[in-house]
Scaffold this motif. Sequence first.
Motif, PDB file in Angstrom:
ATOM      1  N   PRO A  45      38.740  92.619  14.801  1.00 44.10           N
ATOM      2  CA  PRO A  45      39.067  93.337  16.043  1.00 44.10           C
ATOM      3  C   PRO A  45      40.387  92.883  16.678  1.00 44.10           C
ATOM      4  O   PRO A  45      41.166  93.714  17.150  1.00 44.10           O
ATOM      5  CB  PRO A  45      37.869  93.030  16.941  1.00 44.10           C
ATOM      6  CG  PRO A  45      36.758  92.703  16.014  1.00 44.10           C
ATOM      7  CD  PRO A  45      37.394  92.035  14.840  1.00 44.10           C
ATOM      8  N   VAL A  46      40.622  91.571  16.692  1.00 44.23           N
ATOM      9  CA  VAL A  46      41.842  91.068  17.337  1.00 44.23           C
ATOM     10  C   VAL A  46      43.081  91.485  16.550  1.00 44.23           C
ATOM     11  O   VAL A  46      44.063  91.994  17.110  1.00 44.23           O
ATOM     12  CB  VAL A  46      41.779  89.536  17.478  1.00 44.23           C
ATOM     13  CG1 VAL A  46      43.096  89.008  18.056  1.00 44.23           C
ATOM     14  CG2 VAL A  46      40.607  89.128  18.361  1.00 44.23           C
ATOM     15  N   ARG A  47      43.065  91.280  15.241  1.00 47.71           N
ATOM     16  CA  ARG A  47      44.202  91.667  14.409  1.00 47.71           C
ATOM     17  C   ARG A  47      44.385  93.174  14.377  1.00 47.71           C
ATOM     18  O   ARG A  47      45.520  93.666  14.345  1.00 47.71           O
ATOM     19  CB  ARG A  47      43.996  91.141  12.985  1.00 47.71           C
ATOM     20  CG  ARG A  47      43.927  89.642  12.879  1.00 47.71           C
ATOM     21  CD  ARG A  47      45.288  89.021  13.080  1.00 47.71           C
ATOM     22  NE  ARG A  47      46.170  89.303  11.965  1.00 47.71           N
ATOM     23  CZ  ARG A  47      47.464  88.959  11.933  1.00 47.71           C
ATOM     24  NH1 ARG A  47      48.017  88.363  12.979  1.00 47.71           N
ATOM     25  NH2 ARG A  47      48.202  89.230  10.872  1.00 47.71           N
ATOM     26  N   LEU A  48      43.294  93.912  14.392  1.00 45.04           N
ATOM     27  CA  LEU A  48      43.372  95.373  14.422  1.00 45.04           C
ATOM     28  C   LEU A  48      44.077  95.845  15.686  1.00 45.04           C
ATOM     29  O   LEU A  48      44.941  96.717  15.646  1.00 45.04           O
ATOM     30  CB  LEU A  48      41.967  95.968  14.330  1.00 45.04           C
ATOM     31  CG  LEU A  48      41.852  97.489  14.494  1.00 45.04           C
ATOM     32  CD1 LEU A  48      42.556  98.190  13.341  1.00 45.04           C
ATOM     33  CD2 LEU A  48      40.389  97.911  14.559  1.00 45.04           C
ATOM     34  N   PHE A  49      43.702  95.232  16.805  1.00 43.38           N
ATOM     35  CA  PHE A  49      44.322  95.616  18.073  1.00 43.38           C
ATOM     36  C   PHE A  49      45.805  95.233  18.070  1.00 43.38           C
ATOM     37  O   PHE A  49      46.651  96.003  18.531  1.00 43.38           O
ATOM     38  CB  PHE A  49      43.608  94.927  19.231  1.00 43.38           C
ATOM     39  CG  PHE A  49      44.144  95.297  20.582  1.00 43.38           C
ATOM     40  CD1 PHE A  49      43.757  96.464  21.211  1.00 43.38           C
ATOM     41  CD2 PHE A  49      45.057  94.472  21.231  1.00 43.38           C
ATOM     42  CE1 PHE A  49      44.253  96.810  22.448  1.00 43.38           C
ATOM     43  CE2 PHE A  49      45.566  94.806  22.466  1.00 43.38           C
ATOM     44  CZ  PHE A  49      45.164  95.967  23.080  1.00 43.38           C
ATOM     45  N   GLN A  50      46.117  94.058  17.534  1.00 43.67           N
ATOM     46  CA  GLN A  50      47.490  93.558  17.552  1.00 43.67           C
ATOM     47  C   GLN A  50      48.403  94.316  16.599  1.00 43.67           C
ATOM     48  O   GLN A  50      49.553  94.617  16.934  1.00 43.67           O
ATOM     49  CB  GLN A  50      47.489  92.062  17.199  1.00 43.67           C
ATOM     50  CG  GLN A  50      48.871  91.443  17.159  1.00 43.67           C
ATOM     51  CD  GLN A  50      48.822  89.998  16.676  1.00 43.67           C
ATOM     52  OE1 GLN A  50      47.761  89.464  16.374  1.00 43.67           O
ATOM     53  NE2 GLN A  50      49.986  89.364  16.607  1.00 43.67           N
TER      54      GLN A  50
ATOM     55  N   SER B   9      41.658 102.655   7.914  1.00 46.76           N
ATOM     56  CA  SER B   9      42.384 101.989   6.841  1.00 46.76           C
ATOM     57  C   SER B   9      42.530 100.498   7.129  1.00 46.76           C
ATOM     58  O   SER B   9      42.366  99.662   6.230  1.00 46.76           O
ATOM     59  CB  SER B   9      43.763 102.627   6.660  1.00 46.76           C
ATOM     60  OG  SER B   9      43.647 103.997   6.336  1.00 46.76           O
ATOM     61  N   ALA B  10      42.822 100.166   8.381  1.00 49.45           N
ATOM     62  CA  ALA B  10      42.983  98.754   8.735  1.00 49.45           C
ATOM     63  C   ALA B  10      41.663  98.001   8.594  1.00 49.45           C
ATOM     64  O   ALA B  10      41.631  96.862   8.120  1.00 49.45           O
ATOM     65  CB  ALA B  10      43.518  98.632  10.155  1.00 49.45           C
ATOM     66  N   ARG B  11      40.588  98.643   9.001  1.00 47.65           N
ATOM     67  CA  ARG B  11      39.283  97.986   8.877  1.00 47.65           C
ATOM     68  C   ARG B  11      38.881  97.825   7.413  1.00 47.65           C
ATOM     69  O   ARG B  11      38.258  96.826   7.042  1.00 47.65           O
ATOM     70  CB  ARG B  11      38.240  98.791   9.634  1.00 47.65           C
ATOM     71  CG  ARG B  11      38.312  98.602  11.158  1.00 47.65           C
ATOM     72  CD  ARG B  11      37.347  99.489  11.882  1.00 47.65           C
ATOM     73  NE  ARG B  11      37.339  99.199  13.321  1.00 47.65           N
ATOM     74  CZ  ARG B  11      36.788  99.998  14.241  1.00 47.65           C
ATOM     75  NH1 ARG B  11      36.212 101.140  13.864  1.00 47.65           N
ATOM     76  NH2 ARG B  11      36.820  99.647  15.512  1.00 47.65           N
ATOM     77  N   SER B  12      39.231  98.786   6.590  1.00 48.16           N
ATOM     78  CA  SER B  12      38.901  98.675   5.172  1.00 48.16           C
ATOM     79  C   SER B  12      39.672  97.553   4.496  1.00 48.16           C
ATOM     80  O   SER B  12      39.263  97.033   3.465  1.00 48.16           O
ATOM     81  CB  SER B  12      39.183  99.998   4.457  1.00 48.16           C
ATOM     82  OG  SER B  12      40.579 100.266   4.445  1.00 48.16           O
ATOM     83  N   MET B  13      40.795  97.157   5.093  1.00 41.57           N
ATOM     84  CA  MET B  13      41.586  96.053   4.554  1.00 41.57           C
ATOM     85  C   MET B  13      41.129  94.704   5.084  1.00 41.57           C
ATOM     86  O   MET B  13      41.741  93.678   4.792  1.00 41.57           O
ATOM     87  CB  MET B  13      43.065  96.267   4.881  1.00 41.57           C
ATOM     88  CG  MET B  13      43.661  97.508   4.233  1.00 41.57           C
ATOM     89  SD  MET B  13      45.341  97.858   4.820  1.00 41.57           S
ATOM     90  CE  MET B  13      46.203  96.405   4.251  1.00 41.57           C
ATOM     91  N   GLY B  14      40.076  94.720   5.909  1.00 44.18           N
ATOM     92  CA  GLY B  14      39.492  93.468   6.376  1.00 44.18           C
ATOM     93  C   GLY B  14      40.049  92.951   7.681  1.00 44.18           C
ATOM     94  O   GLY B  14      39.801  91.791   8.035  1.00 44.18           O
ATOM     95  N   LEU B  15      40.775  93.770   8.456  1.00 40.59           N
ATOM     96  CA  LEU B  15      41.302  93.309   9.735  1.00 40.59           C
ATOM     97  C   LEU B  15      40.179  93.220  10.762  1.00 40.59           C
ATOM     98  O   LEU B  15      39.388  94.163  10.916  1.00 40.59           O
ATOM     99  CB  LEU B  15      42.396  94.249  10.258  1.00 40.59           C
ATOM    100  CG  LEU B  15      43.842  93.860   9.909  1.00 40.59           C
ATOM    101  CD1 LEU B  15      44.069  93.972   8.412  1.00 40.59           C
ATOM    102  CD2 LEU B  15      44.818  94.735  10.672  1.00 40.59           C
TER     103      LEU B  15
END
Length: 292
Positions: free
Chosen positions: A202-207, A194-200
């Motif tokens: 790697p850094v923001r996804l991890f954070q 879901s986070a990747r589909s929202m355009g996050l």
Amino acid sequence: MADPVVSERLPGDVHWYDLPDDEAEPDETPEAPPRARRWTIGGKVRRAVRNSAAILLLLALWEALPRLGVVDRVFVPPLSENLVAWSDLLVSGRLPEHLEASLVRSLAGFGLAIVLAIPLGLLIGWYKPVADFLTPLLELFRNTSAVALLPVFTLILGIGETTKITFVLYACSWPILLNTISGVKTVEPLLIKSARSMGLGPVRLFQKVILPAAVPTIFTGVRLAGAYSILVLLFAEMVGAKAGLGYLILETQSSFRIPDMYAGIITISVLGLLFNLLLVGVERRFSTWRTS
């Protein structure tokens, strides 16, 4: 002039003016009456007594069984005698001296373990090449008892403070490291997708996703390490130490000052309990984002 339209109420209709105050104003919670507050306080007291019933029973048996002759009071003195010995050690200044020495060593090793093990665990859990490279080495050392390696630490580093702090660091690193790796790897895959589909990235996804989701598991490892930091230190303080709770227990046992020995054991138990309560409070502070 047209007659005003009067709405006809049907059976079962409920309007805001029919509701009592607590339903008409849901955002305003009235203060509980004194009787209700008394019931709340009474419930908390009963719950506290119920949760501590096993400990109270143990303390009562510790006092009663030696006095009744069920156990030899030479080797297991009544609790009251041990508490008197604890008080004497406290007043004489010996107990604070040993407690301070143990706390400095324990907190130093524990703090270093947090600083080193959490970043390494995040790195191993998040980056597969690093995990593939280090996992065989981790599997080798994780199955080796820290106590079994104490002679190795002593041979390499001597019997000074460095050995004791390093030994605590080694023992505390494993629960923190392994739980951090597990916390990162067991994040719900749907959250990541879901986070990747929202355009996050790697850094923001991890954070924003990985790290918050892994916090409860990481703190489980930190709490385990907090217990280890006290337990394994006792072994280190029994080898070449001149101060510390482990030294106090060994020295009083060898000189047959049994109540003083139990006073040291009681101190360790209370210290471990307080340390765990502190870590639970810190965990709640960093986990306020979770819904109850």
